[in-house]
Write a protein that holds these residues in place. Structure first.
Motif: not given
Length: 125
Positions: A86-98
């Motif tokens: 399993r793997s997870a990806t994250v993005t941080s295009s916002s300062t308020a959420h991921t």
């Protein structure tokens, strides 16, 4: 050698905890269940979890990060207590959420993870 022991470290006014702004400590972390009704098990600086469909979640910070380029979220996930591949990806295009996505690494198919872990390092606003 000196030793400091404390149960609480307060801010200068003595009304609340100190704020970590430039230190290296994680500014947010969460342990959540992404199956069924997605829910937060425990967290620091995570106000809410939104289930956006199979394997897609949004974590909203209690205190925002200072800019989109000033924080780094990292994620991991498990399908079950004995889960693997399993793997997870994250993005941080916002300062308020991921935004977080869970994939089966063998098939590249989204799935609802029973255990989701996200840690964010960076600067708070």
């Amino acid at each position: 050698m000196s030793e400091i022991r404390a149960t609480t470290i307060s801010d200068a006014a003595g009304t609340g905890p100190i704020t970590l702004t430039k230190q290296s400590a994680a500014k947010a972390w969460v342990n959540f269940n992404g199956t069924g009704t997605a829910s937060i098990r425990d967290s620091v600086n995570v106000a809410s979890l939104t289930d956006n469909g199979t394997g897609i979640y949004t974590l909203t910070y209690t205190s925002s990060m200072s800019s989109t380029s000033s924080h780094v979220p990292n994620a991991n996930c498990e399908e079950s207590v004995n889960g693997y591949n399993r793997s997870a990806t994250v993005t941080s295009s916002s300062t308020a959420h991921t935004d977080c996505r869970f994939f089966n690494t063998g098939t590249n198919v989204l799935f609802d993870g029973e255990y989701g872990y996200v840690t964010t390092h960076g600067d708070l606003a």
